[in-house]
Design an enzyme around this catalytic site. Structure first.
Site, PDB file in Angstrom:
ATOM      1  N   SER A  63       0.800  -1.245   0.000  1.00 43.45           N
ATOM      2  CA  SER A  63       0.000   0.000   0.000  1.00 43.45           C
ATOM      3  C   SER A  63       0.820   1.276   0.000  1.00 43.45           C
ATOM      4  O   SER A  63       0.257   2.353  -0.208  1.00 43.45           O
ATOM      5  CB  SER A  63      -0.940   0.017   1.198  1.00 43.45           C
ATOM      6  OG  SER A  63      -2.091  -0.710   0.894  1.00 43.45           O
ATOM      7  N   LYS A  66       0.345   3.364  -2.983  1.00 44.37           N
ATOM      8  CA  LYS A  66      -0.824   4.250  -3.134  1.00 44.37           C
ATOM      9  C   LYS A  66      -0.413   5.722  -3.032  1.00 44.37           C
ATOM     10  O   LYS A  66      -1.031   6.595  -3.629  1.00 44.37           O
ATOM     11  CB  LYS A  66      -1.879   3.900  -2.081  1.00 44.37           C
ATOM     12  CG  LYS A  66      -2.440   2.485  -2.239  1.00 44.37           C
ATOM     13  CD  LYS A  66      -3.310   2.074  -1.057  1.00 44.37           C
ATOM     14  CE  LYS A  66      -3.812   0.640  -1.198  1.00 44.37           C
ATOM     15  NZ  LYS A  66      -4.535   0.162  -0.010  1.00 44.37           N
ATOM     16  N   TYR A 188      -3.490  -2.786 -10.329  1.00 34.61           N
ATOM     17  CA  TYR A 188      -3.408  -2.541  -8.884  1.00 34.61           C
ATOM     18  C   TYR A 188      -2.450  -3.552  -8.220  1.00 34.61           C
ATOM     19  O   TYR A 188      -1.590  -3.167  -7.414  1.00 34.61           O
ATOM     20  CB  TYR A 188      -4.816  -2.650  -8.274  1.00 34.61           C
ATOM     21  CG  TYR A 188      -4.822  -2.583  -6.773  1.00 34.61           C
ATOM     22  CD1 TYR A 188      -4.622  -1.376  -6.112  1.00 34.61           C
ATOM     23  CD2 TYR A 188      -5.009  -3.733  -6.001  1.00 34.61           C
ATOM     24  CE1 TYR A 188      -4.606  -1.305  -4.728  1.00 34.61           C
ATOM     25  CE2 TYR A 188      -4.997  -3.671  -4.615  1.00 34.61           C
ATOM     26  CZ  TYR A 188      -4.796  -2.465  -3.984  1.00 34.61           C
ATOM     27  OH  TYR A 188      -4.773  -2.402  -2.618  1.00 34.61           O
ATOM     28  N   TYR A 240      -4.494   3.393   8.267  1.00 32.00           N
ATOM     29  CA  TYR A 240      -5.767   2.685   8.432  1.00 32.00           C
ATOM     30  C   TYR A 240      -6.455   3.047   9.747  1.00 32.00           C
ATOM     31  O   TYR A 240      -6.344   4.185  10.210  1.00 32.00           O
ATOM     32  CB  TYR A 240      -5.560   1.172   8.282  1.00 32.00           C
ATOM     33  CG  TYR A 240      -4.920   0.817   6.963  1.00 32.00           C
ATOM     34  CD1 TYR A 240      -5.466   1.273   5.777  1.00 32.00           C
ATOM     35  CD2 TYR A 240      -3.763   0.066   6.906  1.00 32.00           C
ATOM     36  CE1 TYR A 240      -4.891   0.974   4.559  1.00 32.00           C
ATOM     37  CE2 TYR A 240      -3.184  -0.249   5.692  1.00 32.00           C
ATOM     38  CZ  TYR A 240      -3.760   0.215   4.518  1.00 32.00           C
ATOM     39  OH  TYR A 240      -3.189  -0.082   3.334  1.00 32.00           O
ATOM     40  N   VAL A 258       1.148  -3.800   3.771  1.00 34.94           N
ATOM     41  CA  VAL A 258       1.127  -5.106   4.436  1.00 34.94           C
ATOM     42  C   VAL A 258       2.407  -5.926   4.197  1.00 34.94           C
ATOM     43  O   VAL A 258       2.569  -6.995   4.779  1.00 34.94           O
ATOM     44  CB  VAL A 258      -0.118  -5.957   4.077  1.00 34.94           C
ATOM     45  CG1 VAL A 258      -1.390  -5.317   4.602  1.00 34.94           C
ATOM     46  CG2 VAL A 258      -0.199  -6.220   2.582  1.00 34.94           C
TER      47      VAL A 258
HETATM   48  N1  GLU Z   1      -2.242  -5.271  -2.016  1.00 31.50           N
HETATM   49  C1  GLU Z   1      -2.803  -5.182  -0.705  1.00 31.50           C
HETATM   50  C2  GLU Z   1      -4.304  -5.395  -0.773  1.00 31.50           C
HETATM   51  O1  GLU Z   1      -4.931  -4.928  -1.655  1.00 31.50           O
HETATM   52  C3  GLU Z   1      -2.480  -3.853  -0.108  1.00 31.50           C
HETATM   53  C4  GLU Z   1      -2.927  -3.699   1.318  1.00 31.50           C
HETATM   54  C5  GLU Z   1      -1.932  -2.997   2.191  1.00 31.50           C
HETATM   55  O2  GLU Z   1      -0.738  -2.978   1.955  1.00 31.50           O
HETATM   56  O3  GLU Z   1      -2.379  -2.459   3.204  1.00 31.50           O
HETATM   57  O4  GLU Z   1      -4.879  -6.035   0.043  1.00 31.50           O
END
Ligand code: GLU
Length: 304
Positions: A63, A66, A188, A240, A258
């Protein structure tokens, strides 16, 4: 301040924290990562860099990607992105869909999964190869030509992407996703599977600490106002639903993934990246959060 001594101290001080979190296994290819890895890197706006532990070892940025896709979207579309996603914390897990239907397919922010999908959908409306655009931007920012996606991780996530697929379809139903859902998901998973080291990411995060300007490239990659706004959204939405306790403990805008990485920004001063794969219950690096808490306490770099 002797930042090298601080980083080396933290690497030893976090030892007792290992074994308390859990490596992400909902993406099977991430489950095999060595839970004992620990790296940390700092790049200052005045050109100094420091690192410790496994700071040169590439890991799955997940993430954290992003943050960079948002930069690309804002540099092409400006504030239009805020017609597709909000800028409020969700209070839910990163892959929750609970509010998405109630709020007619408009995700709370660009850092939860539905928000990242809507943001990427906008980027994909530009002509050209979106995957190459993302890879080139990251390798440019990190000044590292070898930066690339780990396709084993990307394909593993794509095979287990039912939740993200459901979100994308829901948003398409509400008119907030325009691309083909499978193409959107593949792109993605590709962006999330980018493999970068702490040293790469700390360098890539530097423009956010320097008002959009990259001191190493001697050019602005986003405007000063955009850097300010992205930092604000990181502070309120980057970690989060434990964003409040992260602000309380660390006190910096940050984005986690993650894969166990966290990229944090000290506005006007430096960017800091930490990697430790074990996650807490919210999906943020357990040891990494503790390391950043020590870092801001020892260096007095919390923004508060
Ligand atoms: N590729 C992961 C997902 O879509 C990213 C989530 C993350 O890193 O928090 O679940």
């Amino acid at each position: 301040m002797d930042y090298q001594a601080v980083l080396d101290y933290i690497r030893e001080a976090v030892e007792p924290k290992f074994g308390k979190g859990k490596v992400a296994d909902y993406i099977p290819a991430l489950a095999g990562v060595d839970a004992r890895k620990f790296g940390m890197a700092v790049h200052t706006v005045d050109g100094k860099s420091y690192k410790t532990g496994d700071a040169d070892e590439p890991f799955s940025i997940q993430s954290i990607s992003k943050l960079f896709v948002l930069q690309l979207v804002m540099s092409h579309f400006g504030d239009m992105v805020w017609t597709r996603v909000g800028k409020e914390p969700s209070g839910d897990r990163f892959n929750s869909m609970i509010k998405l239907e109630m709020e007619h397919g408009v995700p709370r922010n660009p850092f939860i999964n539905p928000g990242a999908l809507a943001t990427l959908d906008l980027l994909m409306s530009l002509k050209g190869d979106t995957k190459a655009r993302i890879r080139n931007y990251l390798s440019f920012l990190a000044m590292n030509d070898t930066v690339d996606a780990d396709m084993v991780v990307a394909n593993s996530e794509l095979e287990h992407a039912s939740l993200n697929r459901a979100m994308a379809h829901l948003m398409r139903g509400y008119g907030n996703v325009h691309m083909d859902v499978e193409e959107l998901l593949a792109t993605y998973c590709y962006q999330c599977a980018m493999a970068m080291s702490c040293a790469d990411l700390a360098l890539a995060g530097l423009p956010l600490a320097a008002g959009g300007y990259s001191p190493v490239h001697e050019t602005s990659v986003i405007s000063k106002s955009q850097a300010k706004r992205i930092n604000a959204v990181m502070l309120t939405c980057g970690m989060y639903d434990s964003v409040g306790s992260f602000a309380y403990r660390v006190g910096l805008p940050a984005k986690s993934g993650v894969g166990g990485g966290i990229l944090a920004v000290v506005p006007g001063k430096m960017s800091v990246c930490v990697w430790a794969p074990e996650l807490d219950a919210f999906g943020n690096s357990y040891v990494g959060t503790a390391a950043l808490e020590m870092f801001t306490s020892l260096t007095h770099t919390s923004i508060f």
